[in-house]
Scaffold this motif. Structure first.
Motif, PDB file in Angstrom:
ATOM      1  N   ALA A  32     -48.130 -22.368  80.254  1.00 52.79           N
ATOM      2  CA  ALA A  32     -47.935 -22.593  81.702  1.00 52.79           C
ATOM      3  C   ALA A  32     -48.318 -21.437  83.005  1.00 52.79           C
ATOM      4  O   ALA A  32     -49.057 -21.634  83.972  1.00 52.79           O
ATOM      5  CB  ALA A  32     -48.696 -23.810  82.121  1.00 52.79           C
ATOM      6  N   ALA A  33     -47.019 -21.486  82.738  1.00 48.78           N
ATOM      7  CA  ALA A  33     -46.645 -20.276  83.845  1.00 48.78           C
ATOM      8  C   ALA A  33     -46.633 -19.235  83.371  1.00 48.78           C
ATOM      9  O   ALA A  33     -45.965 -18.052  84.046  1.00 48.78           O
ATOM     10  CB  ALA A  33     -44.741 -21.070  83.740  1.00 48.78           C
ATOM     11  N   GLY A  34     -46.898 -18.688  81.480  1.00 54.41           N
ATOM     12  CA  GLY A  34     -47.675 -17.484  81.912  1.00 54.41           C
ATOM     13  C   GLY A  34     -46.753 -17.014  81.046  1.00 54.41           C
ATOM     14  O   GLY A  34     -46.272 -15.724  81.249  1.00 54.41           O
ATOM     15  N   CYS A  35     -45.749 -17.379  80.458  1.00 50.83           N
ATOM     16  CA  CYS A  35     -43.867 -17.310  79.968  1.00 50.83           C
ATOM     17  C   CYS A  35     -44.630 -17.125  78.470  1.00 50.83           C
ATOM     18  O   CYS A  35     -46.010 -17.426  78.026  1.00 50.83           O
ATOM     19  CB  CYS A  35     -42.655 -18.231  79.225  1.00 50.83           C
TER      20      CYS A  35
ATOM     21  N   ALA B 147     -34.645 -22.265  77.678  1.00 52.07           N
ATOM     22  CA  ALA B 147     -35.519 -22.220  79.079  1.00 52.07           C
ATOM     23  C   ALA B 147     -36.784 -23.899  78.768  1.00 52.07           C
ATOM     24  O   ALA B 147     -37.651 -23.356  79.884  1.00 52.07           O
ATOM     25  CB  ALA B 147     -36.775 -21.018  78.844  1.00 52.07           C
ATOM     26  N   ARG B 148     -36.634 -24.512  77.559  1.00 51.69           N
ATOM     27  CA  ARG B 148     -37.647 -26.101  77.672  1.00 51.69           C
ATOM     28  C   ARG B 148     -37.557 -26.598  79.041  1.00 51.69           C
ATOM     29  O   ARG B 148     -38.533 -27.091  79.601  1.00 51.69           O
ATOM     30  CB  ARG B 148     -37.485 -26.197  76.548  1.00 51.69           C
ATOM     31  N   LYS B 149     -36.543 -27.037  79.540  1.00 53.94           N
ATOM     32  CA  LYS B 149     -37.147 -28.284  80.677  1.00 53.94           C
ATOM     33  C   LYS B 149     -35.853 -27.625  81.502  1.00 53.94           C
ATOM     34  O   LYS B 149     -34.841 -27.003  81.198  1.00 53.94           O
ATOM     35  CB  LYS B 149     -36.455 -29.018  79.954  1.00 53.94           C
TER      36      LYS B 149
ATOM     37  N   SER C  32     -45.421 -26.442  76.490  1.00 49.88           N
ATOM     38  CA  SER C  32     -46.857 -26.192  77.513  1.00 49.88           C
ATOM     39  C   SER C  32     -45.729 -25.779  78.686  1.00 49.88           C
ATOM     40  O   SER C  32     -47.138 -25.492  79.473  1.00 49.88           O
ATOM     41  CB  SER C  32     -47.281 -27.704  77.090  1.00 49.88           C
ATOM     42  N   ALA C  33     -44.990 -26.300  79.494  1.00 53.50           N
ATOM     43  CA  ALA C  33     -45.369 -26.448  81.136  1.00 53.50           C
ATOM     44  C   ALA C  33     -44.522 -24.594  81.101  1.00 53.50           C
ATOM     45  O   ALA C  33     -44.965 -23.624  81.309  1.00 53.50           O
ATOM     46  CB  ALA C  33     -43.702 -26.797  81.484  1.00 53.50           C
TER      47      ALA C  33
ATOM     48  N   ALA D 194     -37.072 -19.668  84.659  1.00 54.54           N
ATOM     49  CA  ALA D 194     -38.558 -18.651  84.228  1.00 54.54           C
ATOM     50  C   ALA D 194     -40.145 -19.271  85.224  1.00 54.54           C
ATOM     51  O   ALA D 194     -40.198 -18.545  85.129  1.00 54.54           O
ATOM     52  CB  ALA D 194     -39.283 -19.939  83.461  1.00 54.54           C
ATOM     53  N   GLN D 195     -39.473 -20.749  85.901  1.00 49.86           N
ATOM     54  CA  GLN D 195     -41.050 -20.475  86.874  1.00 49.86           C
ATOM     55  C   GLN D 195     -40.885 -19.505  88.337  1.00 49.86           C
ATOM     56  O   GLN D 195     -41.687 -19.048  88.500  1.00 49.86           O
ATOM     57  CB  GLN D 195     -41.386 -21.892  86.886  1.00 49.86           C
ATOM     58  N   ALA D 196     -39.542 -19.796  88.738  1.00 46.14           N
ATOM     59  CA  ALA D 196     -39.411 -19.028  89.404  1.00 46.14           C
ATOM     60  C   ALA D 196     -39.564 -17.598  89.211  1.00 46.14           C
ATOM     61  O   ALA D 196     -40.042 -16.461  90.119  1.00 46.14           O
ATOM     62  CB  ALA D 196     -38.208 -18.840  90.775  1.00 46.14           C
ATOM     63  N   ALA D 197     -38.993 -16.465  88.380  1.00 45.93           N
ATOM     64  CA  ALA D 197     -38.953 -14.945  87.706  1.00 45.93           C
ATOM     65  C   ALA D 197     -40.627 -15.204  87.424  1.00 45.93           C
ATOM     66  O   ALA D 197     -40.652 -14.396  87.725  1.00 45.93           O
ATOM     67  CB  ALA D 197     -38.425 -15.306  86.827  1.00 45.93           C
ATOM     68  N   ARG D 198     -41.033 -16.104  86.736  1.00 46.02           N
ATOM     69  CA  ARG D 198     -42.590 -15.840  87.089  1.00 46.02           C
ATOM     70  C   ARG D 198     -43.628 -15.946  88.511  1.00 46.02           C
ATOM     71  O   ARG D 198     -44.305 -14.815  88.642  1.00 46.02           O
ATOM     72  CB  ARG D 198     -43.382 -16.804  85.981  1.00 46.02           C
TER      73      ARG D 198
END
Length: 213
Positions: free
Chosen positions: A43-46, A9-11, A39-40, A18-22
């Motif tokens: 930032a997305a709340g994972c 999930a890192r990049k 860090s990304a 991950a960002q879409a799910a959050r």
């Protein structure tokens, strides 16, 4: 709240999933290798957990405390082709051990029964990687888990188009943006469409990178 554990999930497409799910309000556990910059994801709340994909015990431990019905997805792959093979097989085995119902594996066009349609150029470039991904696909099919295998075409960095497609035919070619692939993959996870299908992911509106033009 639906829960997702995501490996790789890192990049790239993994981060975009991950960002879409959050963004949809899901609880996301993102698993990255030790020492990776997460860090990304933070930032997305994972929730970020670390595990070397080649360490079976660490991969299994990454599931600790998650609900039994957690959705599971892996986009694992990289320069070390053992991650494409053994790393993904470790995730499959850990998914089954946890009691989760299924897993979505992001593979690649040119793997499995789509190999016969791959160009000589592709096979020369990543033939060994495609063989490793094929072994992971076969392990998933034999696992008894509900599954979906998504084989994207060439991945590019481009904005969402909304025109990406998931198709059953494997004799297709083309490219797809990482974020567009993430949109399609998250749609499968959100609808819980792990129906034992193998799908190609391409985007007719996605132009090839300059080196292919």
């Amino acid at each position: 709240m639906p829960a997702l554990i995501l490996f790789g999930a890192r990049k790239g497409a993994g981060l975009a999933i991950a960002q879409a799910a959050r963004a949809a309000g899901w609880a996301v556990t993102a698993v990255v290798r030790p020492g990776a910059d997460a860090s990304a994801l933070v930032a997305a709340g994972c929730e970020v957990r670390t595990a070397d994909a080649l360490d079976r015990e660490a991969v299994t431990a990454a599931f600790a405390g998650l609900p039994e019905d957690v959705r599971v997805a892996t986009t694992l792959g990289g320069q070390d082709i053992s991650v494409d093979d053994q790393g993904n097989r470790n995730v499959i085995d850990a998914t089954k051990a946890h009691g989760a119902p299924g897993l979505l594996l992001v593979s690649s066009l040119g793997a499995g029964d789509s190999r016969e349609y791959a160009s000589p150029r592709l096979l020369a470039a990543i033939g060994a990687v495609l063989e490793a991904k094929t072994r992971a696909e076969e392990h998933l099919r034999a696992s008894g888990l509900a599954f979906a295998i998504v084989r994207p075409g060439g991945l590019v960095d481009a904005p969402l188009s909304g025109t990406g497609q998931l198709v059953r035919m494997q004799d297709v070619h083309g490219f797809i943006a990482r974020e567009e692939l993430a949109r399609l993959v998250f749609g499968l996870l959100a609808d819980n469409r792990l129906l034992g299908q193998t799908l190609a992911a391409i985007d007719p509106s996605c132009p090839p990178p300059a080196r292919y033009a």
